[in-house]
Design a protein around this motif. Structure first.
Motif, PDB file in Angstrom:
ATOM      1  N   VAL A   9      33.359  32.868  39.067  1.00  0.00           N
ATOM      2  CA  VAL A   9      33.486  33.999  38.344  1.00  0.00           C
ATOM      3  C   VAL A   9      34.771  34.818  38.365  1.00  0.00           C
ATOM      4  CG1 VAL A   9      32.261  36.180  37.966  1.00  0.00           C
ATOM      5  CG2 VAL A   9      30.766  34.087  38.987  1.00  0.00           C
ATOM      6  N   GLY A  10      35.527  34.745  37.469  1.00  0.00           N
ATOM      7  CA  GLY A  10      36.956  35.132  37.293  1.00  0.00           C
ATOM      8  C   GLY A  10      37.520  33.961  36.935  1.00  0.00           C
ATOM      9  N   GLY A  12      41.172  33.730  36.942  1.00  0.00           N
ATOM     10  CA  GLY A  12      42.420  34.140  37.173  1.00  0.00           C
ATOM     11  C   GLY A  12      43.230  33.193  38.054  1.00  0.00           C
ATOM     12  N   HIS A  13      44.052  33.684  39.018  1.00  0.00           N
ATOM     13  CA  HIS A  13      44.724  32.875  40.000  1.00  0.00           C
ATOM     14  C   HIS A  13      43.720  32.319  40.775  1.00  0.00           C
ATOM     15  CE1 HIS A  13      49.014  33.114  38.970  1.00  0.00           C
ATOM     16  NE2 HIS A  13      48.840  34.131  38.643  1.00  0.00           N
ATOM     17  N   GLY A  14      42.949  32.782  41.598  1.00  0.00           N
ATOM     18  CA  GLY A  14      42.115  32.427  42.364  1.00  0.00           C
ATOM     19  C   GLY A  14      41.048  31.466  41.921  1.00  0.00           C
ATOM     20  N   ASP A  36      35.942  36.936  31.940  1.00  0.00           N
ATOM     21  CA  ASP A  36      35.745  37.895  30.958  1.00  0.00           C
ATOM     22  C   ASP A  36      36.961  38.001  29.976  1.00  0.00           C
ATOM     23  OD1 ASP A  36      37.245  39.196  32.574  1.00  0.00           O
ATOM     24  OD2 ASP A  36      35.860  40.808  33.011  1.00  0.00           O
ATOM     25  N   GLU A  37      38.092  37.326  30.381  1.00  0.00           N
ATOM     26  CA  GLU A  37      39.286  37.633  29.271  1.00  0.00           C
ATOM     27  C   GLU A  37      39.231  36.214  28.536  1.00  0.00           C
ATOM     28  OE1 GLU A  37      43.194  38.850  30.917  1.00  0.00           O
ATOM     29  OE2 GLU A  37      42.291  38.215  32.619  1.00  0.00           O
ATOM     30  N   PRO A  45      51.844  37.650  37.226  1.00  0.00           N
ATOM     31  CA  PRO A  45      53.127  38.302  37.791  1.00  0.00           C
ATOM     32  C   PRO A  45      54.124  38.540  36.715  1.00  0.00           C
ATOM     33  CG  PRO A  45      52.458  36.931  39.468  1.00  0.00           C
ATOM     34  CD  PRO A  45      51.610  36.499  38.212  1.00  0.00           C
ATOM     35  N   SER A  48      54.548  42.061  34.310  1.00  0.00           N
ATOM     36  CA  SER A  48      55.169  43.144  34.308  1.00  0.00           C
ATOM     37  C   SER A  48      56.993  43.006  34.481  1.00  0.00           C
ATOM     38  CB  SER A  48      54.726  43.886  35.541  1.00  0.00           C
ATOM     39  OG  SER A  48      54.751  42.954  36.657  1.00  0.00           O
ATOM     40  N   LYS A  49      56.949  41.488  34.024  1.00  0.00           N
ATOM     41  CA  LYS A  49      58.262  41.022  34.241  1.00  0.00           C
ATOM     42  C   LYS A  49      58.856  40.461  32.848  1.00  0.00           C
ATOM     43  CE  LYS A  49      57.610  39.953  39.232  1.00  0.00           C
ATOM     44  NZ  LYS A  49      56.054  40.016  39.399  1.00  0.00           N
ATOM     45  N   TRP A 107      33.317  33.847  44.017  1.00  0.00           N
ATOM     46  CA  TRP A 107      33.600  35.195  43.497  1.00  0.00           C
ATOM     47  C   TRP A 107      35.135  35.467  43.305  1.00  0.00           C
ATOM     48  CZ3 TRP A 107      29.929  37.402  40.730  1.00  0.00           C
ATOM     49  CH2 TRP A 107      30.314  38.822  40.221  1.00  0.00           C
ATOM     50  N   ALA A 108      35.873  35.329  42.161  1.00  0.00           N
ATOM     51  CA  ALA A 108      37.269  35.510  42.352  1.00  0.00           C
ATOM     52  C   ALA A 108      37.780  36.351  41.060  1.00  0.00           C
ATOM     53  CB  ALA A 108      37.897  33.877  41.934  1.00  0.00           C
ATOM     54  N   VAL A 129      48.663  47.879  33.658  1.00  0.00           N
ATOM     55  CA  VAL A 129      49.271  46.471  33.595  1.00  0.00           C
ATOM     56  C   VAL A 129      48.616  45.680  34.422  1.00  0.00           C
ATOM     57  CG1 VAL A 129      51.642  45.143  33.498  1.00  0.00           C
ATOM     58  CG2 VAL A 129      51.525  47.989  33.558  1.00  0.00           C
ATOM     59  N   GLU A 159      58.639  47.281  38.537  1.00  0.00           N
ATOM     60  CA  GLU A 159      58.881  46.359  37.554  1.00  0.00           C
ATOM     61  C   GLU A 159      59.038  46.699  36.068  1.00  0.00           C
ATOM     62  OE1 GLU A 159      57.586  42.337  40.578  1.00  0.00           O
ATOM     63  OE2 GLU A 159      56.550  42.955  38.826  1.00  0.00           O
ATOM     64  N   GLU A 295      46.862  41.468  47.917  1.00  0.00           N
ATOM     65  CA  GLU A 295      47.059  41.193  46.373  1.00  0.00           C
ATOM     66  C   GLU A 295      48.265  40.242  45.760  1.00  0.00           C
ATOM     67  OE1 GLU A 295      47.107  45.195  44.548  1.00  0.00           O
ATOM     68  OE2 GLU A 295      45.128  45.685  45.620  1.00  0.00           O
ATOM     69  N   SER A 296      48.078  39.048  46.078  1.00  0.00           N
ATOM     70  CA  SER A 296      49.365  38.206  45.746  1.00  0.00           C
ATOM     71  C   SER A 296      48.867  36.709  45.379  1.00  0.00           C
ATOM     72  CB  SER A 296      50.127  38.083  47.228  1.00  0.00           C
ATOM     73  OG  SER A 296      49.511  37.193  48.175  1.00  0.00           O
TER      74      SER A 296
HETATM   75  P1  FAD Z   1      42.879  37.742  38.906  1.00  0.00           P
HETATM   76  O1  FAD Z   1      44.174  36.757  38.727  1.00  0.00           O
HETATM   77  O2  FAD Z   1      43.046  39.315  38.276  1.00  0.00           O
HETATM   78  O3  FAD Z   1      41.669  37.024  38.037  1.00  0.00           O
HETATM   79  C1  FAD Z   1      40.417  37.671  38.017  1.00  0.00           C
HETATM   80  C2  FAD Z   1      39.804  37.654  36.617  1.00  0.00           C
HETATM   81  O4  FAD Z   1      38.555  37.621  36.679  1.00  0.00           O
HETATM   82  C3  FAD Z   1      40.239  38.163  35.676  1.00  0.00           C
HETATM   83  O5  FAD Z   1      40.545  37.746  34.489  1.00  0.00           O
HETATM   84  C4  FAD Z   1      39.231  39.308  35.408  1.00  0.00           C
HETATM   85  O6  FAD Z   1      39.259  39.790  33.926  1.00  0.00           O
HETATM   86  C5  FAD Z   1      38.059  38.561  35.700  1.00  0.00           C
HETATM   87  N1  FAD Z   1      36.858  39.031  35.949  1.00  0.00           N
HETATM   88  C6  FAD Z   1      36.633  40.256  36.551  1.00  0.00           C
HETATM   89  N2  FAD Z   1      35.244  40.482  36.733  1.00  0.00           N
HETATM   90  C7  FAD Z   1      34.649  39.584  36.197  1.00  0.00           C
HETATM   91  C8  FAD Z   1      33.350  39.190  35.918  1.00  0.00           C
HETATM   92  N3  FAD Z   1      32.173  40.024  36.417  1.00  0.00           N
HETATM   93  N4  FAD Z   1      32.963  38.328  35.173  1.00  0.00           N
HETATM   94  C9  FAD Z   1      33.825  37.362  34.471  1.00  0.00           C
HETATM   95  N5  FAD Z   1      35.139  37.652  34.791  1.00  0.00           N
HETATM   96  C10 FAD Z   1      35.448  38.571  35.589  1.00  0.00           C
HETATM   97  N6  FAD Z   1      51.557  38.585  43.004  1.00  0.00           N
HETATM   98  C11 FAD Z   1      52.492  38.031  43.663  1.00  0.00           C
HETATM   99  O7  FAD Z   1      52.273  37.259  44.498  1.00  0.00           O
HETATM  100  N7  FAD Z   1      53.741  38.182  42.978  1.00  0.00           N
HETATM  101  C12 FAD Z   1      54.064  39.101  41.867  1.00  0.00           C
HETATM  102  O8  FAD Z   1      55.165  39.110  41.391  1.00  0.00           O
HETATM  103  C13 FAD Z   1      53.087  39.651  41.396  1.00  0.00           C
HETATM  104  N8  FAD Z   1      53.046  40.352  40.347  1.00  0.00           N
HETATM  105  C14 FAD Z   1      52.056  41.001  39.426  1.00  0.00           C
HETATM  106  C15 FAD Z   1      52.528  41.612  38.452  1.00  0.00           C
HETATM  107  C16 FAD Z   1      51.441  42.155  37.713  1.00  0.00           C
HETATM  108  C17 FAD Z   1      51.534  42.952  36.465  1.00  0.00           C
HETATM  109  C18 FAD Z   1      49.882  42.154  38.320  1.00  0.00           C
HETATM  110  C19 FAD Z   1      48.815  42.568  37.437  1.00  0.00           C
HETATM  111  C20 FAD Z   1      49.619  41.184  39.469  1.00  0.00           C
HETATM  112  C21 FAD Z   1      50.793  40.611  40.109  1.00  0.00           C
HETATM  113  N9  FAD Z   1      50.795  40.103  41.369  1.00  0.00           N
HETATM  114  C22 FAD Z   1      51.758  39.505  41.822  1.00  0.00           C
HETATM  115  C23 FAD Z   1      49.395  39.981  41.932  1.00  0.00           C
HETATM  116  C24 FAD Z   1      48.767  38.694  41.522  1.00  0.00           C
HETATM  117  O9  FAD Z   1      48.857  38.447  39.955  1.00  0.00           O
HETATM  118  C25 FAD Z   1      47.066  38.925  42.036  1.00  0.00           C
HETATM  119  O10 FAD Z   1      47.370  38.865  43.285  1.00  0.00           O
HETATM  120  C26 FAD Z   1      46.281  37.503  41.496  1.00  0.00           C
HETATM  121  O11 FAD Z   1      46.366  37.474  40.144  1.00  0.00           O
HETATM  122  C27 FAD Z   1      45.112  37.678  42.127  1.00  0.00           C
HETATM  123  O12 FAD Z   1      44.319  36.735  41.725  1.00  0.00           O
HETATM  124  P2  FAD Z   1      42.768  36.822  41.706  1.00  0.00           P
HETATM  125  O13 FAD Z   1      42.179  35.371  41.100  1.00  0.00           O
HETATM  126  O14 FAD Z   1      42.187  37.537  42.827  1.00  0.00           O
HETATM  127  O15 FAD Z   1      42.499  37.832  40.359  1.00  0.00           O
END
Ligand code: FAD
Length: 407
Positions: A9-10, A12-14, A36-37, A45, A48-49, A107-108, A129, A159, A295-296
């Motif tokens: 679920v999610g 994104g990066h993870g 959900d996107e 990252p 914001s860059k 869960w991600a 952002v 940034e 948060e990285s």
């Molecule tokens: P995310 O990448 O946020 O992915 C989570 C996904 O799950 C999202 O698409 C979200 O919409 C989706 N979601 C949430 N709830 C649900 C649900 N119930 N059902 C389905 N989907 C769901 N890190 C660095 O190391 N260096 C950097 O320079 C840096 N710059 C950043 C700049 C910005 C603007 C941002 C926002 C973050 C930055 N980060 C940076 C942090 C890094 O992007 C995050 O730590 C990373 O994206 C975390 O990955 P994640 O998978 O936990 O979450």
């Protein structure tokens, strides 16, 4: 009901990295990412860059192209949100009413940006952002913006301020504390970045509190500070942190507050349910074993690999050294380790030369480095952090001696 071996679920990066790592580990079962996107997993990252600056198109942000996911038989359900977890039935329910059964659930979900709660916080022109959509909305308004206010002097706020300043906007940055980056860095780094932003025309205000936001015809026109001053703005960017998106999971009984608690393999307290990334509260060896969320990208990726290995039955533990980066103007900051709780900060090199490092010690041991335009220190200093090396501070400060000679 749809049945999957692994539901993530999610997207994104993870989440993306869990799917990639499962296939790399030879996992042959079914894998589904529910996000959900509307977009395929992309690199946050850059938002914001380079993306906000218009220097990098969205296609270049994709973590992998569509073909990659298809070839590895990884199913994507995008634009769909998981709203409930039923741990006993081993299934999740989405906002379309679909029920998806899982053998393993990951869960991600990252987090949602913390928003202002004061009067006027729903006016048009106030932005956070976190997603591509957030930044697209911001970019669509930029041509009408002369002055922007950034609330929050963390990495994302700084940034965004740097990009807007480079785009020729007048920028006022409001920070409630007495220095920027206070949560993540020592004072020397904060003061350096404050000076840099000011040198680029950003009006950095410290120790200021926002009272409310003012507007006209539903559109933001300024920020009213508690001391009575009104700072004019056609755009307000709010960078004051995130709230981990774990409600559905904790409502289902998963332990944790401010995130979902995981063990060294990424397991939550619910059976067969794992968590990774920004939402995962874990005991981190580089924070003296304290339960923290990081948060990285590093944290999301490395936790994902540990979880994927655990799912396929290979021994794995998450104990990677934290690292992070931030690009502002022509400054490349690279950090390694966690500086929180340090008792000594050593500046190595000369900030005025715009290439230096800050080395953080705790009880005489190196716990972290912040390296500004100092790639060698970053690469070599990593070993010092890994080894929690004890080195004479005078040697550490001597930029004429490479750090690798001190390991
Ligand atoms: P995310 O990448 O946020 O992915 C989570 C996904 O799950 C999202 O698409 C979200 O919409 C989706 N979601 C949430 N709830 C649900 C649900 N119930 N059902 C389905 N989907 C769901 N890190 C660095 O190391 N260096 C950097 O320079 C840096 N710059 C950043 C700049 C910005 C603007 C941002 C926002 C973050 C930055 N980060 C940076 C942090 C890094 O992007 C995050 O730590 C990373 O994206 C975390 O990955 P994640 O998978 O936990 O979450």
């Amino acid at each position: 009901m749809i049945e999957q071996d692994v539901v993530i679920v999610g997207a994104g990066h993870g989440g993306a990295q869990v799917a990639v790592a499962l296939r790399q580990a030879g996992f042959g079962g079914s894998v589904m990412l529910v996000g959900d996107e509307p977009d395929l997993p992309y690199e946050r990252p850059a938002l914001s860059k380079e993306y906000l600056a218009g220097d990098k198109g969205f296609e270049r942000l994709l973590i992998r192209p569509q073909r990659f996911w298809e070839e590895r038989d990884i199913t994507m359900r995008l634009g769909e949100r998981v709203v409930a977890v039923e741990p006993d039935a081993h299934r999740v329910v989405t906002d379309t009413g679909a029920a998806i059964g899982y053998r393993h659930l990951v869960w991600a979900t990252g987090g949602t940006p913390r928003r202002l709660s004061c009067e006027g916080s729903d006016l048009t022109g106030i932005h956070t952002v976190r997603s591509r959509a957030d930044v697209d909305r911001m970019m669509a308004e930029l041509s009408r913006v002369d002055q922007a206010v950034v609330i929050g002097g963390g990495y994302i706020g700084l940034e965004a301020a740097a990009v807007l300043a480079k785009l020729g906007k007048r920028v006022v940055l409001l920070e409630a504390l007495d220095r920027v980056l206070a949560r993540v860095a020592g004072e020397a780094l904060s003061r350096f970045y404050e000076d840099e932003h000011r040198a680029h025309g950003v009006d950095v205000r410290l120790g200021v509190a926002v009272g409310h936001i003012i507007g006209s015809d539903g559109q933001v026109t300024g920020v009213h500070l508690v001391d009575g001053e009104v700072v004019a703005a056609q755009m307000v960017i709010v960078g004051i942190g995130i709230i981990p998106s774990v409600a559905a999971l904790t409502e289902a009984g998963a332990a944790g507050s401010n995130g979902v608690l995981v063990d060294a393999q990424g397991r939550t307290s619910l059976s067969d349910v794992f968590a990774v990334g920004d939402c995962a509260l874990h005991a981190n060896a580089f924070a003296d074993g304290a339960a923290i969320r990081l948060e990285s990208v590093q944290n999301a990726n490395d936790q994902a690999v540990a979880v994927a290995r655990t799912i396929v039955g290979q021994p794995a533990e998450y104990k990677a050294v934290p690292w992070f980066w931030s690009n502002q103007y022509d400054l490349k900051l690279q950090t390694v380790g966690l500086s929180g709780g340090h008792d000594t900060a050593i500046v190595r090199g000369t900030p005025a030369n715009r290439s230096f490092s800050v080395i953080y010690l705790k009880n005489g041991r190196v716990v972290a480095l912040d390296c500004v335009n100092a790639v060698k220190d970053y690469v070599q200093g990593r070993k010092l952090v890994e080894a929690a090396a004890m080195i004479d501070p005078v040697r550490l400060a001597d930029s004429g001696t490479p750090l690798k000679e001190m390991v």
